[in-house]
Design a protein around this motif. Structure first.
Motif, mmCIF file in Angstrom:
data_model
loop_
_atom_site.group_PDB
_atom_site.id
_atom_site.type_symbol
_atom_site.label_atom_id
_atom_site.label_comp_id
_atom_site.label_asym_id
_atom_site.label_seq_id
_atom_site.Cartn_x
_atom_site.Cartn_y
_atom_site.Cartn_z
ATOM 1 N N GLY A 3 3.118 10.162 -7.733
ATOM 2 C CA GLY A 3 3.461 10.579 -8.751
ATOM 3 C C GLY A 3 2.807 10.587 -10.351
ATOM 4 N N SER A 4 1.847 10.380 -9.676
ATOM 5 C CA SER A 4 0.342 10.338 -11.167
ATOM 6 C C SER A 4 0.121 11.410 -11.470
ATOM 7 C CB SER A 4 -0.154 8.964 -11.241
ATOM 8 O OG SER A 4 -0.885 8.609 -9.952
ATOM 9 N N SER A 5 -0.631 11.430 -10.289
ATOM 10 C CA SER A 5 -1.420 13.079 -10.677
ATOM 11 C C SER A 5 -1.296 13.671 -9.216
ATOM 12 C CB SER A 5 -2.832 12.744 -10.855
ATOM 13 O OG SER A 5 -3.529 11.866 -9.688
ATOM 14 N N GLU A 6 -2.153 14.971 -9.296
ATOM 15 C CA GLU A 6 -2.028 16.033 -8.341
ATOM 16 C C GLU A 6 -2.961 15.943 -6.890
ATOM 17 O OE1 GLU A 6 -2.336 20.047 -9.071
ATOM 18 O OE2 GLU A 6 -0.170 20.229 -10.617
ATOM 19 N N ASP A 7 -3.011 15.612 -6.499
ATOM 20 C CA ASP A 7 -4.588 14.687 -5.378
ATOM 21 C C ASP A 7 -5.468 14.175 -5.918
ATOM 22 O OD1 ASP A 7 -4.701 17.884 -4.201
ATOM 23 O OD2 ASP A 7 -5.930 18.675 -6.689
ATOM 24 N N GLY A 8 -3.833 13.082 -5.894
ATOM 25 C CA GLY A 8 -4.450 11.766 -5.934
ATOM 26 C C GLY A 8 -4.975 11.308 -4.996
ATOM 27 N N PHE A 62 0.837 -1.111 -0.309
ATOM 28 C CA PHE A 62 -0.056 0.282 -0.364
ATOM 29 C C PHE A 62 0.902 1.344 -0.535
ATOM 30 C CE2 PHE A 62 -3.567 -2.142 2.001
ATOM 31 C CZ PHE A 62 -4.196 -3.048 0.728
ATOM 32 N N LEU A 63 1.713 1.200 0.967
ATOM 33 C CA LEU A 63 3.086 2.294 0.371
ATOM 34 C C LEU A 63 3.414 2.730 -1.052
ATOM 35 C CD1 LEU A 63 4.933 1.872 4.208
ATOM 36 C CD2 LEU A 63 3.349 3.423 3.589
ATOM 37 N N HIS A 64 3.469 1.469 -1.137
ATOM 38 C CA HIS A 64 4.028 1.986 -2.956
ATOM 39 C C HIS A 64 3.817 2.438 -4.182
ATOM 40 C CE1 HIS A 64 7.744 -0.014 -2.207
ATOM 41 N NE2 HIS A 64 7.509 -1.810 -2.020
ATOM 42 N N CYS A 65 1.421 1.762 -3.526
ATOM 43 C CA CYS A 65 0.597 2.833 -4.345
ATOM 44 C C CYS A 65 -0.046 3.572 -3.567
ATOM 45 C CB CYS A 65 -1.052 1.562 -3.707
ATOM 46 S SG CYS A 65 -0.445 -0.288 -4.735
ATOM 47 N N ALA A 85 0.199 9.261 3.099
ATOM 48 C CA ALA A 85 -0.677 10.075 2.433
ATOM 49 C C ALA A 85 -0.623 11.548 2.643
ATOM 50 C CB ALA A 85 -2.204 9.337 2.444
ATOM 51 N N MET A 86 -0.079 12.359 4.005
ATOM 52 C CA MET A 86 0.008 13.137 4.107
ATOM 53 C C MET A 86 1.167 14.123 3.306
ATOM 54 S SD MET A 86 -0.234 15.206 7.625
ATOM 55 C CE MET A 86 0.581 14.292 8.603
ATOM 56 N N GLU A 87 2.168 13.005 3.399
ATOM 57 C CA GLU A 87 2.942 13.480 3.090
ATOM 58 C C GLU A 87 3.691 13.743 1.780
ATOM 59 O OE1 GLU A 87 8.187 11.686 2.488
ATOM 60 O OE2 GLU A 87 6.728 11.006 3.968
#
Length: 438
Positions: free
Chosen positions: A64-69, A55-58, A210-212
């Motif tokens: 890295g793929s989008s803003e506000d992901g 889950f951390l990798h996800c 996630a916050m980071e």
């Protein structure tokens, strides 16, 4: 909003329905009959830690793929499912005891937040039942801003749960069937207490990452006999991380009869405590297994009786959250649906309430590769819209995707429509000589 007796109300079938939250070996750690979502086998705590690392990798990939992901997690991957069933049973018994006392005060069938116990009558009832003397029950409210209005509602009652279950002697509540007092729970074993600490620690690690990374974390909903525990753990995490923004999103399954009560209760809790309410609304993924288990164990089917009733529940819950966004601005919702009518309903209500797409309080989600005729126009019109990306071994992901064919009416019609729209666009480009142009 008033409504008839909910499955939580003290109706004659309450004892029967408690079977829903009892550990059943055939379902506790297995996923027979589940085609709509991935269900994890519990191996050991080390395996749960491995799932956390995945889950951390996800989360990193979403960043890295989008803003506000967004990144989704499943709590049955982070804790022993049998423990979640056991914890759910305790939470539901505590809630039903409140409704039993409310019924004795003539409040059966009232809306969840309208049901309130008079503090003095509550203390008298606890004393008469032999649960706690008036002096003891008065200490329950010490240090808490409860009962100051002279009444206690379900949210107040739930807030007492933690302190009551940490007493040296077990909390006793009456068994209406036998007339005898019995423990709300036998004390959790040392191993179960460790499991509780570990799952909260894992959620804390994921929330901090996630916050980071600037990613919002969605906690997936699961089977109804796990869900009370999952929701309770999610709310605990929201309390810690949703103070200034909706970082943690809870998921509500609108095919459940209790969905509206669950949504309205948690929204009210967020108001009282001042944190941001974040939710993903879905219709649901475990219908066949839920009904099979209910039939085997002899409790009431927790699923709405028809697809139309589920649609009504979805729109009712969604409208409540949209009104909350309009009034308080401290709520956000992902409308996770492939249903065009629900998307149109959302757009109409947003316009009526003055909620602009740029507010980013409402977003939409569909599965990758499905319903692009909904996703792309929403994105082009400026609405935040996301594609949900399932991942994993092919033999596990394909059954997940098959849910649409099994549980969503009109799936093939929508697929045919999407095919027709794509072919129409290809022909238009061929005739214009601009096959590879936008």
């Amino acid at each position: 909003v008033g409504h008839g007796p909910s499955p939580s109300s003290p109706t004659p079938g309450a004892e029967k329905r408690e079977k829903q939250y009892r550990v059943h070996q055939g379902f506790g750690d297995h996923h027979g009959g589940v085609t709509g979502a991935h269900t994890y086998f519990y191996a050991n705590e080390a395996k749960c830690d491995q799932h956390m690392e995945t889950f951390l990798h996800c989360i990193d990939a979403s960043s890295g793929s989008s803003e506000d992901g967004f990144s989704a997690i499943k709590l049955t991957a982070l804790a022993r499912p049998q423990f979640l069933v056991r914890f759910s049973e305790v939470l539901v018994k505590w809630r039903r005891f409140f409704y039993q006392m409310a019924a004795e005060e003539g409040q059966a069938g009232q809306a969840v937040l309208d049901t309130k116990l008079q503090v003095e009558k509550l203390q008298e009832a606890l004393a008469n039942l032999g649960i706690a003397s008036k002096a003891e029950s008065q200490q329950w409210f010490t240090g808490k801003n409860l009962g100051t209005s002279g009444t206690v509602d379900l949210l107040d009652w739930n807030s007492l749960f933690d302190s009551r279950t940490k007493l040296s002697r077990p909390l006793l509540i009456p068994n209406r069937k036998t007339g005898q007092l019995e423990p709300l729970l036998s004390r959790f074993s040392e191993e179960e207490e460790l499991q509780m600490k570990r799952v909260l620690q894992r959620m804390d690690v994921l929330a901090r990452r996630a916050m980071e990374k600037g990613v919002r974390l969605m906690v997936d909903a699961e089977q109804s006999y796990f869900q009370p525990a999952i929701s309770r753990l999610t709310v605990e995490t929201q309390r810690c991380f949703n103070g200034s923004q909706p970082l943690i999103y809870n998921t509500y399954q609108c095919y459940l009869r209790e969905a509206y009560n669950n949504v309205t209760g948690d929204v009210e809790l967020s108001r009282r405590e001042g944190w941001h309410f974040g939710t993903k609304l879905v219709r649901g993924a475990y219908m066949e297994q839920e009904r099979e288990r209910a039939a085997q164990m002899g409790y009431e089917d927790p699923i709405n009786p028809t697809y139309e009733k589920t649609n009504e529940m979805y729109h009712r819950c969604l409208d409540y959250v949209l009104e909350e966004i309009k009034q308080r601005r401290k709520a956000s919702v992902m409308v996770a649906t492939h249903n065009e009518d629900t998307v149109k309903f959302t757009l109409r209500r947003m316009m009526e309430l003055g909620i602009h797409p740029s507010d980013k309080k409402v977003c939409f989600g569909q599965l990758l590769g499905m319903c692009d005729q909904i996703t792309f126009p929403l994105g082009q019109a400026g609405f935040p819209v996301y594609k949900y990306v399932p991942y994993g071994p092919v033999n596990e992901v394909l059954p997940y995707l098959s849910r649409r064919a099994q549980e969503n009416r009109g799936f093939m019609q929508r697929a045919n429509r999407e095919r027709d729209l794509l072919w129409k666009e290809v022909k238009r480009r061929l005739l214009s000589g601009k096959l590879f142009s936008p």
